[in-house]
Design an enzyme around this catalytic site. Structure first.
Site, mmCIF file in Angstrom:
data_model
loop_
_atom_site.group_PDB
_atom_site.id
_atom_site.type_symbol
_atom_site.label_atom_id
_atom_site.label_comp_id
_atom_site.label_asym_id
_atom_site.label_seq_id
_atom_site.Cartn_x
_atom_site.Cartn_y
_atom_site.Cartn_z
ATOM 1 N N VAL A 154 -1.085 -9.844 -3.657
ATOM 2 C CA VAL A 154 -2.434 -10.287 -3.274
ATOM 3 C C VAL A 154 -3.246 -9.196 -2.573
ATOM 4 C CG1 VAL A 154 -1.825 -12.722 -3.212
ATOM 5 C CG2 VAL A 154 -1.589 -11.360 -1.125
ATOM 6 N N GLU A 155 -2.648 -8.017 -2.405
ATOM 7 C CA GLU A 155 -3.396 -6.843 -1.919
ATOM 8 C C GLU A 155 -2.728 -5.586 -2.436
ATOM 9 O OE1 GLU A 155 -4.368 -6.320 2.218
ATOM 10 O OE2 GLU A 155 -4.671 -8.466 2.525
ATOM 11 N N ASN A 156 -3.524 -4.715 -3.022
ATOM 12 C CA ASN A 156 -3.093 -3.373 -3.397
ATOM 13 C C ASN A 156 -4.347 -2.620 -3.776
ATOM 14 O OD1 ASN A 156 -2.110 -1.639 -6.194
ATOM 15 N ND2 ASN A 156 -1.087 -1.216 -4.266
ATOM 16 N N TYR A 177 0.812 -1.215 0.000
ATOM 17 C CA TYR A 177 0.000 0.000 0.000
ATOM 18 C C TYR A 177 0.845 1.264 0.000
ATOM 19 C CZ TYR A 177 -3.902 -3.074 1.118
ATOM 20 O OH TYR A 177 -4.851 -4.068 1.064
#
Length: 464
Positions: A360-362, A300
């Site tokens: 796997v997250e952004n 992030y």
């Protein structure tokens, strides 16, 4: 022409405790998330009959998943990251037998995904564990919890081995250093020695899950999941450079253990220098040799590190307790936006591990405005994701082996940090608000069609 691999996984990522709701339905037990109504950094609040919290219903994915998966399929997803709620399978963690109603729910969920040719990427423990294991055993501080987790992992591997081939062990495992209740079920005032012992138990459990997955799902792949906390030196002073190395090693060591199979020397020195004597058995050392197949991570933002204690004291007053980068802009939640940092991080992880990587997250959390005609023009989200994906593509050109990209929160959900719905990430708007009001109706944002085109063109539509 720069391009993503043909077999690239495109999709989104969710967590059971942030989307499912139905928090006591079908014999589900209480989780640590259920007793943290203010989010991962919040205090524990014991539940009493008749009380309620935003996560109890969340966005009601438990009952509305067919509609949501249909929308994901319309965008072109070929992958969806979900988590299994441990307390749906073993409500108290130490139950004599698994809960069939919980197992059946995920059967239906994976079958629905299969109808749309969406590959499940399944996290075993995403910021939650059975609350009973915390109350009765002391959470991950108790070695017995390793066995409870291994039994849970083996249970779901056996049940879903024909449906799920991609697995992750613990979500953002390094977060336990900052939120011990969320990560390892320990009180926030626990000593560092206690937290590291609990983390050790979790690392052993992760390795045992990897071993079990390789036995039970031989054609499957299982990875770890790190919070990609890349830090920069604030200046070129040697003291800042070395302190940054140490700060980055603080989260990289989790990957080192999970990908290399042993504690690195720098971490053993850290334990010695701080007087931490961890109980690490020969059986533990043997277990840790079962290493992950790929490295997954969230990204992030980045932060800065300095040896100047006066600047550090000032930074502790901001929301993230880190020294801000004077060259970067910030989101409305104070998270600094650094697309190039993603390319840097991908290269750092590839150089370090030489294992396939998976973002796997952004994503971008923002307060979206619904216009009079119902439209939501989230150009800021499009810009954020476009710029990060362009840098991911550059990293592929650099030689990084990247498996896929699952944006965080493809549909609005309850945020982990503060348990808010006003902090929205999705391509799909959910009509529910921080006070619990709303119809739960789904509607498409402008970014919905943008991401659909990105996937349809395998990234060729991105604007460099």
């Amino acid at each position: 022409m720069k391009a993503f691999p043909k077999a690239f996984y495109w999709g989104g990522a969710t967590a059971a405790n942030q989307v499912e709701g139905a928090y006591l339905e079908d014999c589900k037990g209480l989780s640590t998330s259920d007793v943290q109504p203010q989010g991962v950094f919040g205090d524990v609040v014991e539940r009493i009959p008749g009380d309620s919290g935003l996560k109890d219903i969340a966005i009601d994915f438990y009952h509305r998943y067919p509609e949501d998966i249909s929308l994901f399929a319309e965008m072109g997803f070929n992958c969806l990251r979900v988590s299994i709620a441990w307390t749906r399978i073993f409500p108290n963690g130490d139950d004599a037998a698994p809960n069939e109603a919980g197992l059946a729910f995920y059967d239906k969920l994976f079958d629905e995904m299969a109808k749309h040719n969406i590959t499940p990427l399944v996290t075993l423990s995403h910021y939650e564990m059975p609350w009973a294991l915390v109350k009765n055993y002391g959470g991950w501080g108790n070695r017995k919890v390793i066995g409870f987790f291994e039994r849970y992992a083996r249970t779901v591997f056996e049940r879903y081995k024909g449906k799920v081939k991609l697995w992750l062990t613990f979500n953002e495992i390094n977060m336990s250093l900052h939120a011990p209740m969320t990560g390892v079920g320990l009180p926030s005032d626990s000593s560092k020695a206690e937290v590291y012992q609990a983390i050790h138990h979790q690392l052993v459990a992760s390795a045992l899950a990897v071993k079990a997955c390789h036995e039970i799902v031989p054609e499957g792949k299982i990875g770890n999941m790190l919070l990609g906390g890349l830090m920069y030196p604030l200046s070129c002073k040697p003291e800042d450079i070395f302190k940054t190395l140490q700060e980055n090693r603080g989260w990289q060591f989790f990957g080192d253990v999970q990908a290399r199979g042993a504690y690195p020397g720098y971490m053993l020195r850290y334990f010695r220098d701080n007087g931490f004597t961890l109980e690490i058995t020969d059986a533990d050392r043997e277990a840790l040799k079962s290493t992950v197949d790929f490295i997954s991570f969230s990204y992030y933002m980045t932060g800065c590190v300095t040896a100047d204690e006066a600047l550090n004291q000032k930074a502790r007053g901001n929301i993230l307790n880190m020294v801000p980068n004077p060259h970067l802009e910030s989101s409305e939640w104070g998270w600094q936006i650094d697309p190039l940092g993603l390319r840097t991080l991908l290269n750092v992880l590839w150089d370090r591990y030489q294992k396939p990587l998976f973002i796997v997250e952004n994503g971008l959390g923002a307060k979206d405005k619904v216009e009079a005609d119902g439209s939501i023009n989230d150009d800021y989200r499009i810009s954020y994701l476009n710029d990060h994906l362009v840098q991911a593509r550059e990293a592929i050109e650099d030689g990084v082996e990247l498996m896929g990209f699952t944006s965080w929160g493809p549909i609005d959900l309850v945020s982990a940090s503060k348990a808010e719905l006003s902090k929205r990430y999705g391509f799909i708007y959910v009509d529910r608000h921080d006070d619990g009001t709303g119809t739960l109706a789904r509607s498409k944002k402008k970014s919905f069609d943008w991401y659909k085109e990105v996937i349809a063109t395998n990234g060729a539509s991105l604007k460099a």
